[in-house]
Design a protein around this motif. Sequence first.
Motif, PDB file in Angstrom:
ATOM      1  N   HIS A  77     -18.629  60.260  27.887  1.00  0.00           N
ATOM      2  CA  HIS A  77     -17.401  61.017  27.685  1.00  0.00           C
ATOM      3  C   HIS A  77     -17.241  62.082  28.769  1.00  0.00           C
ATOM      4  CE1 HIS A  77     -14.029  62.256  25.268  1.00  0.00           C
ATOM      5  NE2 HIS A  77     -14.457  63.499  25.210  1.00  0.00           N
ATOM      6  N   TYR A  81      -9.395  55.614  28.044  1.00  0.00           N
ATOM      7  CA  TYR A  81     -10.325  56.220  28.986  1.00  0.00           C
ATOM      8  C   TYR A  81     -10.087  55.720  30.412  1.00  0.00           C
ATOM      9  CZ  TYR A  81     -13.104  58.200  25.213  1.00  0.00           C
ATOM     10  OH  TYR A  81     -13.521  58.938  24.141  1.00  0.00           O
ATOM     11  N   TYR A  95      -6.144  61.526  31.791  1.00  0.00           N
ATOM     12  CA  TYR A  95      -6.944  61.332  30.582  1.00  0.00           C
ATOM     13  C   TYR A  95      -7.802  62.564  30.277  1.00  0.00           C
ATOM     14  CZ  TYR A  95      -5.909  56.438  31.722  1.00  0.00           C
ATOM     15  OH  TYR A  95      -5.284  55.261  32.043  1.00  0.00           O
ATOM     16  N   ASP A 121      -8.363  59.227  20.143  1.00  0.00           N
ATOM     17  CA  ASP A 121      -9.116  58.678  21.263  1.00  0.00           C
ATOM     18  C   ASP A 121      -9.753  57.356  20.862  1.00  0.00           C
ATOM     19  OD1 ASP A 121      -8.425  60.821  22.741  1.00  0.00           O
ATOM     20  OD2 ASP A 121     -10.369  61.834  22.631  1.00  0.00           O
TER      21      ASP A 121
END
Length: 596
Positions: A33, A103, A332, A573
Amino acid sequence: MQLNPWALTGIVLVAVVTPYLGHRSSRSATSTHDFLVARRTVRSRRNAAAISGEYLSAASFLGIAGIVLKDGADALWFPIGFTAGYLALMLFVAAPLRRSGAYTLPDFVEMRLGSQGLRRFSTAFVVFIGVLYMVPQLQGAGLTLATILPVPVWAGGVAVMVLVAFNVISGGMRAITVVQALQYWIKLFAISVPAFVLCMVFFTGGGPDGFRPLGAPAPPVFVSDTTVDVQTDVTLHVTSDTYLYAYGRTDNGPAAGPTHWTPLAPHTVSEGTKLKFMAGTPVPVVSDASVDNADWLHPGSGSLTDLLQTYSLMFATFLGTMGLPHVLVRFYTNPDGKAARRTTVHVLLLLGLFYLFPTLLGALSRMYVPELLVTGTADAAILQLPSAILPGIGGRLLGAVTAAGAFSAFLSSTSGLLVSVAGVVSTDLLPGRVRDFRVAAGLVALCPIALAVVLRPEDISLSIGLTFALAASTFSPLLVLGIWWRKLSWPGALAGMLVGGGLVLAALVVNVVSGYTGGWAPWFVNQPALITVPAAFVSTYLVSRVTGYGRPEHVHDIMLRLHAPDPLGFMRDRAVARFGQAEEKTRLPGRGRHRK
């Protein structure tokens, strides 16, 4: 070649600061992440500076001035298009793209259309666009380093890629965000200060040889005896009978003394040839440049071909920005759609400010370094202009500033490209762990180095323009229709990418072959977007209309998530557990609050 220790010092400082900041920023990067989206907590202004830092590439820092030097008013569409692309991105893409929770760009494709096959296909295009865009960055780095040091051209590209790979492998997006934001301000300083100083010199006296007007219709002339070393094969045009001394090979034959060129036919000059021109001699120009100042000052020639080329460039730059993977991946990192849109507004301001200066420097280059029109190395204009106007320590110091800014441009753009491509490779072709991201970054870094050494260096802005055409012809239809048209199907999206991308790749192959065999390709091979972008949109629409399948069952829910205001809470997400966000929220409560 005279060594400029000041320029070398500037480059070394940028090369030292970049990994230092990257290392400091990456110490808290522990999950995928962090590596992919910097924990989605990058504030709008910092993200805007980072986007501008990576977007202002070799094409912007070196290429714009070089194209202005060659083509004059026609070159103004490049900075206009590069900036206006963000207006289209802000209006149609930025906020919905962030609300998708994706992502990477292929991740958005799967979320919107539910097709694993289309995701893998888009992955291939992301990798190709990223690698193709990195090549001119490395070529520009090689040009910069070779201008100030007696080293081969490939050395600069290798140095840039080593530094970038170190930063990206250390901390991914989290490591490069602060670096790219700082590098925008370095580039703005490095181009604005020389522009202000050189313009003051020009208006107060005109440099060492006096005032040089651009308004005269005649070609630029050499104001003093000038020797030009030709480093690559070029074809030159002259407007009148020209007398010079040539040592090497010209017009496919040996030359060893006085030479006479006529305007009746172009003249070829082989690599390694030395040309000596007397003061007052009109400057020969490479075959695709404006021969005289009258043509240089006026846009186009009034022909239909010039008009079509201009519209083709507008299509590529206006719509290509929204299809560039390294640009989209930065959105993003915003916490929500509103922040993504605010970021784009700030980017428009920062880019508009920057692009004022390479245009000014390109005009000055036409007067003070016209020999670059002979060698075909117009992209070195910004690097050589300070010393031409201010001989001595003043010009060398300004040259050091511009060299440091150019090196910063290569580092920041290549960083964003490598992160975006490595992120796609690690999540689509590998399991998606931190280790996989680092392996992907190392492997991807090798490809553009090899291509930069093998391919011939061309005008940087023009080569990047073809990359914009590819992005506009593949991902632009998919994003615009995918966000605003609920009936888009994955067969339609696939058809559009095949048609648009296939046509651009065919143009790229023809363009390369033409460059090696006499430059016979027509205009739409160099600027194909006017044909390829409409063809991609039409193919996407028609195939989506005739196919009764390929649309996700919950398309209404998807469209609601993309367009519902952020406070309603529909944004989610994707792949939370896989990319580590859940663990980060548990381990770091309250961390990463967003500010404007």
